[in-house]
Design an enzyme around this catalytic site. Structure first.
Site, short mmCIF file in Angstrom:
data_model
loop_
_atom_site.label_atom_id
_atom_site.label_comp_id
_atom_site.label_asym_id
_atom_site.label_seq_id
_atom_site.Cartn_x
_atom_site.Cartn_y
_atom_site.Cartn_z
N GLU A 1 9.75 4.36 64.91
CA GLU A 1 10.73 3.21 65.36
C GLU A 1 10.30 1.85 64.89
OE1 GLU A 1 10.58 3.22 69.77
OE2 GLU A 1 8.44 3.63 69.61
N LEU B 1 10.26 5.02 72.30
CA LEU B 1 10.92 4.76 73.42
C LEU B 1 12.40 5.36 73.28
CD1 LEU B 1 10.40 2.95 76.06
CD2 LEU B 1 11.53 1.28 74.77
N LYS C 1 7.56 2.90 78.86
CA LYS C 1 7.64 1.42 78.43
C LYS C 1 6.45 0.44 79.05
CE LYS C 1 11.34 -2.09 77.52
NZ LYS C 1 11.27 -2.16 76.07
N TYR D 1 7.57 -2.43 81.82
CA TYR D 1 8.46 -3.55 82.06
C TYR D 1 9.89 -2.92 81.53
CZ TYR D 1 8.23 -4.04 76.75
OH TYR D 1 8.50 -3.90 75.45
N1 PLP Z 1 11.42 0.81 70.82
C1 PLP Z 1 10.71 -0.07 71.19
C2 PLP Z 1 9.15 0.34 70.63
C3 PLP Z 1 10.96 -0.99 71.89
O1 PLP Z 1 9.89 -1.84 72.33
C4 PLP Z 1 12.45 -1.29 72.37
C5 PLP Z 1 12.59 -2.30 73.14
O2 PLP Z 1 11.87 -3.23 73.74
C6 PLP Z 1 13.36 -0.30 71.75
C7 PLP Z 1 12.78 0.96 71.17
C8 PLP Z 1 14.70 -0.36 72.04
O3 PLP Z 1 14.93 -0.07 73.57
P1 PLP Z 1 16.12 -0.50 74.23
O4 PLP Z 1 17.34 -0.12 73.43
O5 PLP Z 1 16.16 -0.03 75.80
O6 PLP Z 1 15.97 -2.09 74.40
#
Ligand code: PLP
Length: 287
Positions: A183, A207, A151, A33
């Site tokens: 994270e 991520l 993701k 997603y």
């Molecule tokens: N880390 C995780 C586990 C996430 O689920 C998300 C966003 O959903 C992020 C980091 C941040 O990613 P982004 O800046 O692309 O939203």
């Protein structure tokens, strides 16, 4: 209000949109997603989200949906049809439905991916009052799978982490593996010490946040020092500031970690400045 959503080529009222009970995202979490924010009716960091989607699909050897090249147009049409000024667009691609349950991937020549998109209206998203007081986090062990750079829709553990935080009167959880923060449950984590911004380096452990990439670029352009490395909860508690980034929260100050105040327990100047720069620049380049 009934939203108009997108399912496999059709724009439908949400009450009429259907996906098979055999869909592999439902049975196997076999789906990926993206969440793209909308500010002033414009899509923020759209190209980054599209590129990461393509990468997630490749890593899982999942076919691109037929409408892949039309995704910008589909996003824009959903913003229009639902009158979204501030909010988000959720997009999900799954390996589709073979009409039964099986661990073996279906033949991509026969079974096509399922593509679903819907909007979430969030008036006041950019001017979120929470950003003015910051959030409190707890730390929990990171027991997720080893490919967090993809993701996927396997979000049960992050969801449990948020619930554990809520139970303790906090807002979110930071995940810790081998003593180091990976994270947040749905965001990337940062600390600031002596003016230096520290955030975990990219690997399969986290991520690769689209907001992270933009924020680090803006920070470097503003001559701020950035160090990409892992840090511990103790180091974070002793930092001058902490914050998280994500597409839906942008830059969000963290003011407490496991009950210990970070700095003076108020959002710090670096997080505040980065939030301002990120919002200003990304609204300017929104499409
Ligand atoms: N880390 C995780 C586990 C996430 O689920 C998300 C966003 O959903 C992020 C980091 C941040 O990613 P982004 O800046 O692309 O939203």
């Amino acid at each position: 209000m009934t939203r108009t959503v997108y399912v496999n080529g059709e724009y439908l009222p949400e009450t009429e949109a259907k996906v098979s009970i055999f869909d592999r995202s439902f049975l196997m979490a076999d789906g990926v997603y993206e969440v793209t924010s909308v500010l002033g009716g414009k899509l923020i960091d759209f190209e980054g989200h599209l590129a990461r989607l393509e990468r997630s699909l490749n890593e899982l050897e999942m076919e691109k949906p037929e409408a892949f090249d039309d995704l910008l147009e589909i996003h824009r049409k959903l913003v229009d049809l639902n009158g979204i000024d501030e909010g988000m667009i959720y997009l999900q691609v799954s390996r589709g439905s073979a009409g039964d349950r099986d661990f073996v991937f279906p033949d991509p020549e026969v079974v096509k991916p399922t593509l679903v998109l819907f909007t979430q209206s969030k008036p006041g998203l950019a001017d979120n009052p929470v950003a003015k007081k910051g959030i409190k986090v707890i730390s929990i062990e990171d027991i997720r799978w080893g490919r967090r750079d993809i993701k996927t829709v396997q979000l049960l553990y992050p969801s449990m982490g948020k619930m554990a935080a809520k139970k303790e009167g906090c807002d979110d959880a930071w995940l810790v593996e081998d003593g180091q923060v990976t994270e947040g449950t749905s965001n990337n984590a940062y600390i600031v010490k002596g003016g230096k911004i520290i955030t975990r380096n990219l690997s399969t452990d986290i991520l690769h946040g689209i907001t992270r990439a933009a924020v680090l670029r803006f920070a470097r352009e503003a001559q701020m020092e950035v160090e990409e490395r892992a840090f511990t909860i103790a180091e974070a508690q002793d930092a001058d500031e902490a914050f998280v980034t994500s597409a839906s929260t942008f830059v969000m100050p963290v003011v407490e970690i496991d009950g210990a105040k970070v700095g003076d327990g108020k959002p710090g100047p670096v997080a505040k400045r980065l939030r301002e720069i990120y919002l200003e620049e990304s609204i300017k380049s929104g499409i």
